[in-house]
Design a protein around this motif. Structure first.
Motif, PDB file in Angstrom:
ATOM      1  N   LEU A 119       0.808  -1.211   0.000  1.00  0.00           N
ATOM      2  CA  LEU A 119       0.000   0.000   0.000  1.00  0.00           C
ATOM      3  C   LEU A 119       0.843   1.263   0.000  1.00  0.00           C
ATOM      4  CD1 LEU A 119      -2.760  -1.097   2.553  1.00  0.00           C
ATOM      5  CD2 LEU A 119      -2.974  -0.923   0.078  1.00  0.00           C
ATOM      6  N   SER A 120       2.083   1.164   0.447  1.00  0.00           N
ATOM      7  CA  SER A 120       2.943   2.350   0.489  1.00  0.00           C
ATOM      8  C   SER A 120       3.924   2.406  -0.670  1.00  0.00           C
ATOM      9  CB  SER A 120       3.719   2.378   1.818  1.00  0.00           C
ATOM     10  OG  SER A 120       4.593   1.258   1.898  1.00  0.00           O
ATOM     11  N   ASN A 147      -2.859  -0.763  -8.885  1.00  0.00           N
ATOM     12  CA  ASN A 147      -4.191  -0.179  -8.768  1.00  0.00           C
ATOM     13  C   ASN A 147      -4.685  -0.344  -7.337  1.00  0.00           C
ATOM     14  OD1 ASN A 147      -6.811   0.715  -9.079  1.00  0.00           O
ATOM     15  ND2 ASN A 147      -7.527  -1.186 -10.002  1.00  0.00           N
ATOM     16  N   THR A 148      -4.738   0.732  -6.594  1.00  0.00           N
ATOM     17  CA  THR A 148      -5.143   0.684  -5.184  1.00  0.00           C
ATOM     18  C   THR A 148      -6.587   1.143  -4.978  1.00  0.00           C
ATOM     19  OG1 THR A 148      -4.274   2.909  -4.773  1.00  0.00           O
ATOM     20  CG2 THR A 148      -2.778   1.050  -4.393  1.00  0.00           C
ATOM     21  N   ASP A 154      -9.703   4.390  -1.732  1.00  0.00           N
ATOM     22  CA  ASP A 154      -8.288   4.327  -2.068  1.00  0.00           C
ATOM     23  C   ASP A 154      -7.655   3.528  -0.936  1.00  0.00           C
ATOM     24  OD1 ASP A 154      -5.591   4.593  -2.463  1.00  0.00           O
ATOM     25  OD2 ASP A 154      -5.619   6.754  -2.797  1.00  0.00           O
ATOM     26  N   LEU A 155      -7.225   2.304  -1.237  1.00  0.00           N
ATOM     27  CA  LEU A 155      -6.798   1.370  -0.195  1.00  0.00           C
ATOM     28  C   LEU A 155      -5.568   1.843   0.571  1.00  0.00           C
ATOM     29  CD1 LEU A 155      -7.350  -1.955  -2.173  1.00  0.00           C
ATOM     30  CD2 LEU A 155      -8.830  -0.976  -0.409  1.00  0.00           C
ATOM     31  N   THR A 156      -4.862   2.838   0.046  1.00  0.00           N
ATOM     32  CA  THR A 156      -3.692   3.370   0.753  1.00  0.00           C
ATOM     33  C   THR A 156      -4.082   4.412   1.798  1.00  0.00           C
ATOM     34  OG1 THR A 156      -3.316   5.154  -0.847  1.00  0.00           O
ATOM     35  CG2 THR A 156      -2.284   3.024  -1.300  1.00  0.00           C
ATOM     36  N   LYS A 157      -5.360   4.819   1.796  1.00  0.00           N
ATOM     37  CA  LYS A 157      -5.810   5.891   2.691  1.00  0.00           C
ATOM     38  C   LYS A 157      -6.964   5.404   3.564  1.00  0.00           C
ATOM     39  CE  LYS A 157      -4.582   9.442  -0.702  1.00  0.00           C
ATOM     40  NZ  LYS A 157      -5.088  10.535  -1.565  1.00  0.00           N
ATOM     41  N   PRO A 158      -7.201   6.066   4.697  1.00  0.00           N
ATOM     42  CA  PRO A 158      -8.341   5.689   5.539  1.00  0.00           C
ATOM     43  C   PRO A 158      -9.667   5.860   4.803  1.00  0.00           C
ATOM     44  CG  PRO A 158      -6.804   7.070   6.766  1.00  0.00           C
ATOM     45  CD  PRO A 158      -6.357   7.099   5.344  1.00  0.00           C
ATOM     46  N   GLY A 226      -7.118  -0.583   3.087  1.00  0.00           N
ATOM     47  CA  GLY A 226      -6.752  -1.936   2.661  1.00  0.00           C
ATOM     48  C   GLY A 226      -6.555  -2.864   3.842  1.00  0.00           C
ATOM     49  N   LEU A 227      -5.940  -2.363   4.910  1.00  0.00           N
ATOM     50  CA  LEU A 227      -5.750  -3.168   6.115  1.00  0.00           C
ATOM     51  C   LEU A 227      -7.080  -3.419   6.823  1.00  0.00           C
ATOM     52  CD1 LEU A 227      -2.498  -1.632   7.662  1.00  0.00           C
ATOM     53  CD2 LEU A 227      -2.790  -3.966   6.840  1.00  0.00           C
TER      54      LEU A 227
END
Length: 250
Positions: A119-120, A147-148, A154-158, A226-227
Motif C-alpha cells: 500500500l505504500s 491499482n489501489t 483508495d486502499l492506501t488511505k483511511p 486496505g488493512l
C-alpha cells in the motif's frame, strides 16, 4: 538469520501470493486482499475450528470449573487434577489452542507487513518490489502502477466515510455477543462464590463486549482502508466459524 528465515518462509511467499491474486483478479488489489484473506482462513480452518470448539466446551463447563475451584480452594494441586479430569471426560485439550494462536499471530504480522509495503509502494517504488517476486510474469513493467482503488476506496488511505471500520466494529460486536450467553451463565455462578475475582472478571468481559467494537472502529478510522478490509473479512469469517461451532457444540 531470523529475519532471513522469516522472509524466506513467510513474507516473500505471502507477498508473491498476493501479487498472483492481484494479476488473476483483473489487477484489483481489493479483490486480491479479500481472496488472500479467505484463502489463509480456509487453510487454517482445521486448526482454528478445533480451538474454537474446545473454547466453547470450556465456557459451557465454567459452572463445574467454578465448583471445583470452590471445593479445592486451599489445594491447588487437587484443583488442577480435578480440572484436567473434567477436561479429559469431555475430550478437551487445554493446550490445543496454543498452536493456532501462534500460527495466526505470525501470519497477522506477515500480512500487516505485506499490506503496508504494497500500500505504500506507490507509483515510483516498484523497482524495490520486483526483486522480491519469484516469476518474471509477476514483475511490474516500468510504466505500470499498482491499482489501489476498490469501490469508493483508495486502499492506501483511511476510509473517508468510516463504512469499512463500522462494518468491522459491528462484526466484532456480533462475534462477542454470541459468546455472551455462556459468559452470563458463568457469571451467575461466580456471584455465588466468596472470591470476588471471578465476579470482576465477568464484569470486565461484559464491558469488553462494547469496548472492543469501539476500539475496532477508532483504530480502523486511522489505518489504510486496505488493512481494515482485511480486518473486516477476517472478522466475518471468524464469526461464521464461531456460529458453526456453537451450533455443533450443544
Amino acid at each position: 538469520m531470523l529475519l532471513s528465515l522469516w522472509n524466506a518462509l513467510l513474507y516473500h511467499p505471502t507477498l508473491n501470493l498476493l501479487i498472483i491474486l492481484y494479476r488473476l483478479l483483473f489487477s484489483n488489489l481489493g479483490l486480491a486482499i479479500i481472496a488472500l484473506t479467505l484463502l489463509i482462513r480456509v487453510v487454517l480452518y482445521p486448526l482454528t475450528v478445533s480451538s474454537l470448539r474446545d473454547a466453547r466446551k470450556q465456557q459451557q463447563l465454567k459452572g463445574e470449573l467454578d465448583a471445583i475451584k470452590k471445593k479445592f480452594e486451599g489445594d491447588k494441586k487437587k484443583q488442577a487434577d480435578a480440572q484436567m479430569e473434567l477436561f479429559r471426560r469431555h475430550g478437551i485439550n487445554p493446550a490445543a489452542g496454543c498452536l493456532p494462536q501462534i500460527v495466526q499471530f505470525a501470519l497477522l504480522i506477515t500480512l500487516y507487513q505485506v499490506f503496508m509495503n504494497i500500500l505504500s509502494v506507490g507509483a515510483n517504488g516498484l523497482e524495490s518490489l520486483n526483486p522480491l517476486l519469484y516469476l518474471p510474469s509477476l514483475k511490474f513493467l516500468p510504466w505500470e502502477t499498482i491499482n489501489t482503488h476498490f469501490l469508493y476506496l483508495d486502499l492506501t488511505k483511511p476510509d473517508p466515510y468510516i463504512i469499512i471500520p463500522g462494518l468491522a466494529g459491528a462484526a466484532q460486536f456480533w462475534a462477542s455477543k454470541i459468546m455472551l450467553p455462556a459468559t452470563k451463565k458463568a457469571e451467575a455462578v461466580a456471584k455465588e462464590t466468596i472470591d470476588k475475582k471471578d465476579d470482576f472478571m465477568y464484569n470486565m468481559q461484559e464491558q469488553m463486549l462494547y469496548l472492543m467494537p469501539v476500539m475496532t472502529i477508532f483504530i480502523g478510522w486511522k489505518l489504510p482502508s486496505g488493512l481494515v478490509l482485511y480486518w473486516l473479512v477476517t472478522t466475518v469469517f471468524s464469526l461464521g466459524q464461531q456460529i458453526l461451532v456453537n451450533r455443533k457444540v450443544k
